[in-house]
Design a protein around this motif. Structure first.
Motif, PDB file in Angstrom:
ATOM      1  N   LEU A   1       0.853  -1.178   0.000  1.00  0.00           N
ATOM      2  CA  LEU A   1       0.000   0.000   0.000  1.00  0.00           C
ATOM      3  C   LEU A   1       0.890   1.229   0.000  1.00  0.00           C
ATOM      4  CD1 LEU A   1      -2.820  -0.657   2.672  1.00  0.00           C
ATOM      5  CD2 LEU A   1      -3.144  -0.423   0.207  1.00  0.00           C
ATOM      6  N   ARG A   2       0.379   2.318  -0.544  1.00  0.00           N
ATOM      7  CA  ARG A   2       1.085   3.592  -0.447  1.00  0.00           C
ATOM      8  C   ARG A   2       0.164   4.609   0.195  1.00  0.00           C
ATOM      9  NH1 ARG A   2       3.863   7.666  -4.860  1.00  0.00           N
ATOM     10  NH2 ARG A   2       1.681   8.152  -5.351  1.00  0.00           N
ATOM     11  N   LEU A   3       0.599   5.149   1.303  1.00  0.00           N
ATOM     12  CA  LEU A   3      -0.134   6.206   1.983  1.00  0.00           C
ATOM     13  C   LEU A   3       0.376   7.565   1.511  1.00  0.00           C
ATOM     14  CD1 LEU A   3      -0.160   4.856   5.656  1.00  0.00           C
ATOM     15  CD2 LEU A   3      -1.717   4.322   3.775  1.00  0.00           C
ATOM     16  N   SER A   4      -0.545   8.524   1.480  1.00  0.00           N
ATOM     17  CA  SER A   4      -0.188   9.889   1.111  1.00  0.00           C
ATOM     18  C   SER A   4      -0.684  10.852   2.169  1.00  0.00           C
ATOM     19  CB  SER A   4      -0.812  10.273  -0.228  1.00  0.00           C
ATOM     20  OG  SER A   4      -0.367   9.441  -1.260  1.00  0.00           O
ATOM     21  N   CYS A   5      -0.012  11.963   2.272  1.00  0.00           N
ATOM     22  CA  CYS A   5      -0.353  12.978   3.273  1.00  0.00           C
ATOM     23  C   CYS A   5      -0.127  14.343   2.650  1.00  0.00           C
ATOM     24  CB  CYS A   5       0.530  12.773   4.493  1.00  0.00           C
ATOM     25  SG  CYS A   5       0.602  14.148   5.642  1.00  0.00           S
ATOM     26  N   ALA A   6      -1.125  15.206   2.757  1.00  0.00           N
ATOM     27  CA  ALA A   6      -1.016  16.550   2.207  1.00  0.00           C
ATOM     28  C   ALA A   6      -1.408  17.574   3.269  1.00  0.00           C
ATOM     29  CB  ALA A   6      -1.913  16.693   0.986  1.00  0.00           C
ATOM     30  N   ALA A   7      -0.858  18.754   3.131  1.00  0.00           N
ATOM     31  CA  ALA A   7      -1.216  19.867   4.013  1.00  0.00           C
ATOM     32  C   ALA A   7      -2.113  20.831   3.254  1.00  0.00           C
ATOM     33  CB  ALA A   7       0.038  20.579   4.504  1.00  0.00           C
ATOM     34  N   THR A   8      -3.098  21.398   3.948  1.00  0.00           N
ATOM     35  CA  THR A   8      -4.036  22.298   3.276  1.00  0.00           C
ATOM     36  C   THR A   8      -3.437  23.673   3.017  1.00  0.00           C
ATOM     37  OG1 THR A   8      -4.959  22.938   5.418  1.00  0.00           O
ATOM     38  CG2 THR A   8      -6.066  21.156   4.220  1.00  0.00           C
ATOM     39  N   ALA A   9      -2.317  23.980   3.646  1.00  0.00           N
ATOM     40  CA  ALA A   9      -1.670  25.267   3.423  1.00  0.00           C
ATOM     41  C   ALA A   9      -0.165  25.098   3.471  1.00  0.00           C
ATOM     42  CB  ALA A   9      -2.111  26.290   4.472  1.00  0.00           C
ATOM     43  N   GLY A  10       0.497  25.626   2.465  1.00  0.00           N
ATOM     44  CA  GLY A  10       1.950  25.588   2.462  1.00  0.00           C
ATOM     45  C   GLY A  10       2.507  24.362   1.773  1.00  0.00           C
ATOM     46  N   SER A  11       3.667  24.535   1.214  1.00  0.00           N
ATOM     47  CA  SER A  11       4.369  23.415   0.586  1.00  0.00           C
ATOM     48  C   SER A  11       4.872  22.448   1.659  1.00  0.00           C
ATOM     49  CB  SER A  11       5.549  23.953  -0.209  1.00  0.00           C
ATOM     50  OG  SER A  11       6.443  22.913  -0.549  1.00  0.00           O
ATOM     51  N   ILE A  12       4.930  21.192   1.284  1.00  0.00           N
ATOM     52  CA  ILE A  12       5.479  20.188   2.201  1.00  0.00           C
ATOM     53  C   ILE A  12       6.920  20.548   2.564  1.00  0.00           C
ATOM     54  CG2 ILE A  12       6.287  17.796   2.318  1.00  0.00           C
ATOM     55  CD1 ILE A  12       3.329  18.077   2.901  1.00  0.00           C
ATOM     56  N   PHE A  13       7.621  21.201   1.657  1.00  0.00           N
ATOM     57  CA  PHE A  13       9.018  21.544   1.928  1.00  0.00           C
ATOM     58  C   PHE A  13       9.159  22.636   2.991  1.00  0.00           C
ATOM     59  CE2 PHE A  13      10.466  18.476  -0.704  1.00  0.00           C
ATOM     60  CZ  PHE A  13      10.366  18.683  -2.071  1.00  0.00           C
ATOM     61  N   SER A  14       8.036  23.269   3.370  1.00  0.00           N
ATOM     62  CA  SER A  14       8.101  24.253   4.452  1.00  0.00           C
ATOM     63  C   SER A  14       8.170  23.585   5.822  1.00  0.00           C
ATOM     64  CB  SER A  14       6.887  25.185   4.389  1.00  0.00           C
ATOM     65  OG  SER A  14       5.708  24.524   4.797  1.00  0.00           O
ATOM     66  N   PHE A  15       7.923  22.280   5.854  1.00  0.00           N
ATOM     67  CA  PHE A  15       8.008  21.513   7.100  1.00  0.00           C
ATOM     68  C   PHE A  15       9.372  20.831   7.151  1.00  0.00           C
ATOM     69  CE2 PHE A  15       3.663  22.156   8.242  1.00  0.00           C
ATOM     70  CZ  PHE A  15       2.983  22.234   7.047  1.00  0.00           C
ATOM     71  N   ASP A  16      10.142  21.105   8.189  1.00  0.00           N
ATOM     72  CA  ASP A  16      11.490  20.534   8.252  1.00  0.00           C
ATOM     73  C   ASP A  16      11.506  19.146   8.878  1.00  0.00           C
ATOM     74  OD1 ASP A  16      12.833  21.488  11.338  1.00  0.00           O
ATOM     75  OD2 ASP A  16      10.871  22.142  10.638  1.00  0.00           O
ATOM     76  N   ALA A  17      10.379  18.701   9.408  1.00  0.00           N
ATOM     77  CA  ALA A  17      10.288  17.344   9.945  1.00  0.00           C
ATOM     78  C   ALA A  17       8.941  16.757   9.544  1.00  0.00           C
ATOM     79  CB  ALA A  17      10.421  17.334  11.464  1.00  0.00           C
ATOM     80  N   VAL A  18       8.972  15.602   8.893  1.00  0.00           N
ATOM     81  CA  VAL A  18       7.743  14.918   8.491  1.00  0.00           C
ATOM     82  C   VAL A  18       7.857  13.466   8.937  1.00  0.00           C
ATOM     83  CG1 VAL A  18       7.386  16.452   6.524  1.00  0.00           C
ATOM     84  CG2 VAL A  18       8.585  14.284   6.196  1.00  0.00           C
ATOM     85  N   GLY A  19       6.721  12.875   9.254  1.00  0.00           N
ATOM     86  CA  GLY A  19       6.790  11.494   9.718  1.00  0.00           C
ATOM     87  C   GLY A  19       5.466  10.782   9.662  1.00  0.00           C
ATOM     88  N   TRP A  20       5.547   9.480   9.783  1.00  0.00           N
ATOM     89  CA  TRP A  20       4.387   8.609   9.882  1.00  0.00           C
ATOM     90  C   TRP A  20       4.468   7.852  11.204  1.00  0.00           C
ATOM     91  CZ3 TRP A  20       0.311   8.589   6.588  1.00  0.00           C
ATOM     92  CH2 TRP A  20       0.494   9.185   5.341  1.00  0.00           C
ATOM     93  N   TYR A  21       3.335   7.777  11.872  1.00  0.00           N
ATOM     94  CA  TYR A  21       3.208   7.044  13.114  1.00  0.00           C
ATOM     95  C   TYR A  21       2.013   6.106  12.982  1.00  0.00           C
ATOM     96  CZ  TYR A  21       6.395  10.481  15.101  1.00  0.00           C
ATOM     97  OH  TYR A  21       7.496  11.257  15.361  1.00  0.00           O
ATOM     98  N   ARG A  22       1.933   5.133  13.870  1.00  0.00           N
ATOM     99  CA  ARG A  22       0.786   4.239  13.833  1.00  0.00           C
ATOM    100  C   ARG A  22       0.380   3.845  15.242  1.00  0.00           C
ATOM    101  NH1 ARG A  22       3.557  -1.228  11.193  1.00  0.00           N
ATOM    102  NH2 ARG A  22       4.710  -1.892  13.066  1.00  0.00           N
TER     103      ARG A  22
END
Length: 116
Positions: free
Chosen positions: A18-39
């Motif tokens: 499976l491939r999960l995707s995550c988007a932000a409603t405002a701002g480029s993903i590159f504006s976030f200096d830390a991204v992650g997945w948790y479960r």
């Protein structure tokens, strides 16, 4: 206020992908200096699955190393999950942070169920 939206969860047989995707409603993903997945599985604590910092530094949980891959582009963060196991069944959450501003955003989660 930024909202985080995950997609891509579902039901898959053991050994599948499976491939999960995550988007932000405002701002480029590159504006976030830390991204992650948790479960979080039923009755268990939330655990880190994959974490990526600016500059490419990446960490994975021991149970998913070699099977899961985190990546991102300007618009989304992805979690490619291969060789899925029933113990991967959980709600998966995306986390986006701007650590330089103490911004910390979570999505609502997407269910992943792996059948044996």
């Amino acid at each position: 206020q930024v909202q985080v939206v995950e997609s891509g969860g579902g039901l898959v047989q053991a050994g599948g992908s499976l491939r999960l995707s995550c988007a932000a409603t405002a701002g480029s993903i590159f504006s976030f200096d830390a991204v992650g997945w948790y479960r979080q599985a039923p009755g268990k604590q939330r655990e880190m699955v994959a974490d990526q910092r600016s500059g490419g530094r990446t960490k994975y949980g021991d149970s998913v190393k070699g099977r899961f891959t985190i990546s991102r582009d300007m618009n989304k963060v992805y979690l490619q999950m291969n060789s899925l196991k029933p113990e991967d069944t959980a709600v998966y959450y995306c986390n986006l942070q701007r650590t330089y501003r103490s911004d910390n955003y979570w999505g609502q989660g997407t269910q992943v169920t792996v059948s044996s």
